[in-house]
Design a protein around this motif. Structure first.
Motif, mmCIF file in Angstrom:
data_model
loop_
_atom_site.group_PDB
_atom_site.id
_atom_site.type_symbol
_atom_site.label_atom_id
_atom_site.label_comp_id
_atom_site.label_asym_id
_atom_site.label_seq_id
_atom_site.Cartn_x
_atom_site.Cartn_y
_atom_site.Cartn_z
ATOM 1 N N PRO A 31 0.535 -0.882 0.173
ATOM 2 C CA PRO A 31 -0.094 0.008 0.370
ATOM 3 C C PRO A 31 0.957 1.457 0.189
ATOM 4 N N ALA A 32 0.590 2.076 -0.657
ATOM 5 C CA ALA A 32 1.591 3.211 -1.063
ATOM 6 C C ALA A 32 1.546 3.964 0.364
ATOM 7 N N ASP A 33 0.370 4.202 0.946
ATOM 8 C CA ASP A 33 0.070 4.958 2.217
ATOM 9 C C ASP A 33 1.057 4.622 3.621
ATOM 10 N N GLY A 34 1.186 2.958 3.125
ATOM 11 C CA GLY A 34 2.573 2.211 4.134
ATOM 12 C C GLY A 34 3.616 2.389 3.525
ATOM 13 N N ILE A 35 4.250 3.058 3.122
ATOM 14 C CA ILE A 35 5.455 3.729 2.443
ATOM 15 C C ILE A 35 6.074 5.304 2.369
ATOM 16 N N ALA A 36 6.552 5.443 3.539
ATOM 17 C CA ALA A 36 7.030 6.647 3.999
ATOM 18 C C ALA A 36 8.381 6.594 3.776
ATOM 19 N N ILE A 37 8.574 8.402 2.857
ATOM 20 C CA ILE A 37 9.538 8.830 1.848
ATOM 21 C C ILE A 37 10.806 8.615 3.161
ATOM 22 N N GLY A 38 11.764 7.227 1.869
ATOM 23 C CA GLY A 38 13.166 8.013 3.683
ATOM 24 C C GLY A 38 12.775 6.312 3.727
ATOM 25 N N ALA A 39 12.169 5.957 3.641
ATOM 26 C CA ALA A 39 11.740 4.403 4.563
ATOM 27 C C ALA A 39 12.779 3.287 2.968
ATOM 28 N N SER A 40 13.179 2.273 4.068
ATOM 29 C CA SER A 40 14.425 1.464 3.384
ATOM 30 C C SER A 40 13.417 -0.129 3.095
ATOM 31 N N ILE A 41 13.979 0.324 1.324
ATOM 32 C CA ILE A 41 13.271 -1.371 1.854
ATOM 33 C C ILE A 41 14.411 -2.047 0.188
ATOM 34 N N ALA A 42 14.158 -3.112 0.652
ATOM 35 C CA ALA A 42 15.259 -4.137 0.426
ATOM 36 C C ALA A 42 15.196 -4.421 -1.079
ATOM 37 N N HIS A 43 15.773 -4.717 -1.869
ATOM 38 C CA HIS A 43 15.189 -4.143 -3.932
ATOM 39 C C HIS A 43 16.311 -6.324 -4.465
ATOM 40 N N ALA A 44 15.542 -6.971 -3.963
ATOM 41 C CA ALA A 44 16.979 -8.302 -4.681
ATOM 42 C C ALA A 44 18.457 -8.103 -3.376
ATOM 43 N N GLY A 45 18.240 -7.779 -2.603
ATOM 44 C CA GLY A 45 19.218 -7.696 -1.504
ATOM 45 C C GLY A 45 19.801 -6.550 -1.198
ATOM 46 N N VAL A 46 19.284 -5.010 -1.974
ATOM 47 C CA VAL A 46 20.354 -3.969 -1.441
ATOM 48 C C VAL A 46 18.968 -3.618 -1.397
ATOM 49 N N CYS A 47 19.426 -2.140 -0.249
ATOM 50 C CA CYS A 47 18.844 -1.462 0.751
ATOM 51 C C CYS A 47 19.156 -0.642 -0.332
ATOM 52 N N LEU A 48 17.125 -0.115 -0.439
ATOM 53 C CA LEU A 48 17.383 1.212 -1.587
ATOM 54 C C LEU A 48 16.447 2.046 -0.334
ATOM 55 N N THR A 49 16.490 3.624 -0.458
ATOM 56 C CA THR A 49 15.925 3.740 0.208
ATOM 57 C C THR A 49 14.459 4.817 -0.895
ATOM 58 N N VAL A 50 13.637 4.796 0.278
ATOM 59 C CA VAL A 50 12.135 5.487 -1.132
ATOM 60 C C VAL A 50 12.088 6.898 -0.676
ATOM 61 N N THR A 51 11.954 7.852 -2.422
ATOM 62 C CA THR A 51 12.087 8.943 -2.260
ATOM 63 C C THR A 51 10.407 9.285 -2.930
ATOM 64 N N SER A 52 10.076 8.933 -3.421
ATOM 65 C CA SER A 52 8.320 9.403 -3.411
ATOM 66 C C SER A 52 7.249 7.562 -3.644
ATOM 67 N N ALA A 53 6.107 7.966 -2.668
ATOM 68 C CA ALA A 53 5.476 6.789 -3.445
ATOM 69 C C ALA A 53 4.033 7.451 -4.069
ATOM 70 N N LEU A 54 2.957 6.525 -4.309
ATOM 71 C CA LEU A 54 1.379 7.136 -4.809
ATOM 72 C C LEU A 54 0.840 5.812 -5.646
ATOM 73 N N THR A 55 -0.030 5.971 -5.588
ATOM 74 C CA THR A 55 -1.369 5.296 -5.640
ATOM 75 C C THR A 55 -0.942 4.884 -7.177
ATOM 76 N N GLY A 56 -0.939 3.898 -8.230
ATOM 77 C CA GLY A 56 -1.372 4.085 -9.591
ATOM 78 C C GLY A 56 -0.081 2.474 -10.017
ATOM 79 N N GLY A 57 -0.329 2.819 -10.689
ATOM 80 C CA GLY A 57 0.559 1.643 -11.595
ATOM 81 C C GLY A 57 -0.096 -0.189 -11.652
ATOM 82 N N PRO A 58 0.679 -0.488 -12.429
ATOM 83 C CA PRO A 58 -0.278 -1.712 -12.723
ATOM 84 C C PRO A 58 0.101 -2.813 -11.531
ATOM 85 N N ARG A 59 0.015 -2.117 -10.256
ATOM 86 C CA ARG A 59 0.352 -3.399 -8.964
ATOM 87 C C ARG A 59 -0.500 -2.893 -7.772
#
Length: 215
Positions: A31-59
């Protein structure tokens, strides 16, 4: 911190070059409203920082992350294109179940899949890592590969094997993995610190500590 338990598979939908940095737009079911700007998410094992998040897209959700030159140099991130699927894991919360092992999201190197053997009830993968990382891999120990916590079965020189169950193949990107593919490799944190401590003999460490404590 993470545990190596993949909770979602995201898809890269856009890539933009901003100087030395690449910006990736990821589609996912979080859910987009559960992803804070600056949150850390592991992407294929790589920790990357979220810079924006919004509702939309195919998923249902679109968010962006930036990858710096160091990340692009030592991980598979530089090869991501629109359509690339990546294992995702949200950062660990205090009180969450630790289902895998402690994973920092700081990838050490790329490992290469040497072979895939489908056995029916499980699938065996054999990997090769750069020789300097061989001492960190031990039979029955843990490694993080593309963000997935896996148990090492057999080790020989700088190659090792892991068995994956059908569920893991189904809910991660491992179902499509094949020989020749590169995957992100992170050594176990305990192995990392044990190796560092081994560089300092007990007598030398005690001598240094005494010297530093002397006025």
């Amino acid at each position: 911190m993470f545990t190596g338990i993949v909770t979602e598979v995201g898809e890269v939908v856009a890539v933009a070059q901003n100087g030395e940095v690449k910006t990736f737009t990821i589609a996912c079911g979080y859910p987009a409203d559960g992803i804070a700007i600056g949150a850390s998410i592991a992407h294929a094992g790589v920790c990357l920082t979220v810079t924006s998040a919004l509702t939309g897209g195919p998923r249902g959700t679109l968010y962006t992350v930036d990858a710096a030159p160091e990340t692009l140099a030592i991980t598979t991130v530089a090869d991501w294109r629109p359509g690339t699927r990546v294992n995702l894991e949200r950062s660990l919360r205090i009180g969450d179940e630790l289902g895998g092992h402690m994973v920092a999201g700081h990838v050490d190197a790329k490992a290469r899949i040497l072979a895939r053997e489908d056995l029916g009830t499980s699938t065996r993968f054999r990997f090769e890592v750069p020789a300097r990382f061989a001492p960190f891999v031990a039979a029955k120990g843990s490694v993080a590969l593309d963000g997935t916590s896996l148990t090492v079965n057999e080790v020989e020189a700088n190659t090792f094997s892991c068995l994956l169950i059908p569920h893991t193949l189904e809910v991660t990107t491992w179902g499509a993995a094949k020989a020749g593919d590169a995957v992100n490799f992170e050594v176990d944190l305990m192995a990392r610190y044990a190796a560092r401590l081994a560089q300092f003999p007990a007598a030398e460490y005690a001598s240094r500590s005494k010297a530093e404590a002397t006025p």
